[in-house]
Design an enzyme around this catalytic site. Structure first.
Site, mmCIF file in Angstrom:
data_model
loop_
_atom_site.group_PDB
_atom_site.id
_atom_site.type_symbol
_atom_site.label_atom_id
_atom_site.label_comp_id
_atom_site.label_asym_id
_atom_site.label_seq_id
_atom_site.Cartn_x
_atom_site.Cartn_y
_atom_site.Cartn_z
ATOM 1 N N ASN A 164 -1.958 -2.698 1.577
ATOM 2 C CA ASN A 164 -0.630 -3.285 1.393
ATOM 3 C C ASN A 164 -0.031 -3.504 2.778
ATOM 4 O OD1 ASN A 164 2.031 -3.856 0.827
ATOM 5 N ND2 ASN A 164 2.521 -1.826 -0.015
ATOM 6 N N LYS A 171 2.612 -5.016 3.561
ATOM 7 C CA LYS A 171 4.090 -5.080 3.570
ATOM 8 C C LYS A 171 4.549 -6.291 4.392
ATOM 9 C CE LYS A 171 4.064 -0.221 2.631
ATOM 10 N NZ LYS A 171 4.726 1.078 2.656
ATOM 11 N N HIS A 188 6.420 -1.393 -6.634
ATOM 12 C CA HIS A 188 6.311 -0.566 -5.432
ATOM 13 C C HIS A 188 7.634 0.164 -5.213
ATOM 14 C CE1 HIS A 188 5.964 0.689 -1.274
ATOM 15 N NE2 HIS A 188 4.659 0.582 -1.427
ATOM 16 N N GLU A 204 9.356 0.716 -2.694
ATOM 17 C CA GLU A 204 10.323 0.024 -1.839
ATOM 18 C C GLU A 204 11.100 -1.022 -2.642
ATOM 19 O OE1 GLU A 204 7.546 -0.985 1.283
ATOM 20 O OE2 GLU A 204 7.392 1.148 1.762
ATOM 21 N N GLU A 261 2.022 6.893 -6.047
ATOM 22 C CA GLU A 261 2.510 6.937 -4.666
ATOM 23 C C GLU A 261 3.761 7.808 -4.598
ATOM 24 O OE1 GLU A 261 1.021 3.425 -2.208
ATOM 25 O OE2 GLU A 261 2.887 2.798 -3.121
ATOM 26 N N GLY A 288 4.616 6.103 4.296
ATOM 27 C CA GLY A 288 5.026 5.780 5.654
ATOM 28 C C GLY A 288 5.579 6.960 6.433
ATOM 29 N N SER A 318 0.518 7.443 3.111
ATOM 30 C CA SER A 318 -0.046 7.954 4.367
ATOM 31 C C SER A 318 -1.533 8.269 4.286
ATOM 32 C CB SER A 318 0.740 9.174 4.864
ATOM 33 O OG SER A 318 2.092 8.812 5.097
HETATM 34 P P1 PGA Z 1 1.562 4.031 3.771
HETATM 35 O O1 PGA Z 1 2.092 3.061 2.583
HETATM 36 O O2 PGA Z 1 0.075 4.115 3.608
HETATM 37 O O3 PGA Z 1 1.989 3.374 5.033
HETATM 38 O O4 PGA Z 1 2.215 5.365 3.529
HETATM 39 C C1 PGA Z 1 1.512 3.091 1.322
HETATM 40 C C2 PGA Z 1 2.230 2.142 0.401
HETATM 41 O O5 PGA Z 1 3.465 2.039 0.469
HETATM 42 O O6 PGA Z 1 1.592 1.454 -0.417
#
Ligand code: PGA
Length: 255
Positions: free
Chosen positions: A9, A11, A100, A102, A172, A178, A218
């Site tokens: 992903n 982003k 997601h 976010e 997640e 992140g 992460s």
């Molecule tokens: P990250 O993001 O691996 O940077 O923690 C994962 C995600 O949001 O899909």
């Protein structure tokens, strides 16, 4: 047998030229994918919308799949800024992320909307990667599993799942995205097993056996093998570590 899936992903990162370079370098570093066919680990990249035509062009004939990070719940029409499932499908996309954390947090996406997006994606032959997961205070209160299953139930409302291959679920935990903090392999496996059980109770054994459940938050080369060791964890949704060809390739090797 469920084939492991590693989905990157990206982003809101990379220009079209940077994406073009990434795809070229990845295929050069991973000739098994460049040759097409069916590598043991499925790899997919989910870039932002303007990069999707680049992905379609550069990945044609390879085994690397691609898709969107979001999709409209609407079919077509006066929805400024939205992207239709039919548009992604026509470009050859395989996957689309829905729900997601976010999008749930910054755009207030409800479970109901997420379910409608997933349904629209499936209607157009796209496989939704449906994200669920708890915030830190929920985990600390010992309610991670019940919260996540309730969120999943809401995000699946009205969806018909038959083979289990039409959908991917990504667990997640919000506090791991992140942040550099990862769920322990045991926590990831516990949640993946609970999700599979839920699918079994609701949609039957076939769906439960086929549906792929990813971990995200992460994930990086150093923790991939550990997280993937759980029998119910079928892959990862990878943010930061998918931005570099080297780390994403190392993760595929670790899977
Ligand atoms: P990250 O993001 O691996 O940077 O923690 C994962 C995600 O949001 O899909």
């Amino acid at each position: 047998m469920r084939k492991p899936l590693l989905a990157g992903n990206w982003k809101m990162n990379k220009t079209p030229s940077e994406a073009r370079r990434w795809f070229a370098e990845f295929l050069e570093a991973n000739p098994v994918y460049a040759a097409g066919g069916e590598p043991a680990v499925e790899a997919a990249i989910l870039p932002s919308f303007p990069l999707i035509p680049v992905a379609a062009e550069q990945l044609a004939g390879s085994a690397v799949r691609f898709g969107g990070q979001d999709v409209s719940a609407h079919e077509w029409g006066a929805f400024t800024g939205e992207v239709a499932a039919a548009q992604l499908a026509d470009l050859g996309a395989s996957y689309v992320i829905v729900g997601h954390s976010e999008r749930r947090a910054y755009w207030n996406e409800s479970d109901e909307l997420v379910a409608a997006k997933a349904a629209r994606a499936i209607e157009h032959g796209l496989t939704p990667i449906l994200c669920v997961g708890e915030k830190l205070e929920v985990r600390e209160a010992g309610r991670a599993v019940s919260f996540t299953l309730a969120q999943l139930e809401g995000s699946l409302s009205g969806l018909e799942i038959a083979s289990g291959e039409e959908l991917v679920i990504a667990y997640e935990p919000v506090w791991a995205i992140g942040t550099g903090k990862t769920a322990s392999a045991a926590d990831a496996e516990e949640m993946a097993a609970a999700i599979r059980n839920f699918i079994r109770e609701r949609y039957g054994e076939r769906a439960a056996a086929n549906i792929r459940i990813l971990y995200g938050g992460s994930m990086k080369p150093a923790n991939t093998a550990d997280i993937m060791a759980g029998p119910n964890v079928d892959g990862g949704l990878v943010g930061g570590a998918s931005l570099e060809v080297e780390s994403f390739s190392q993760m595929i090797a670790a899977v």
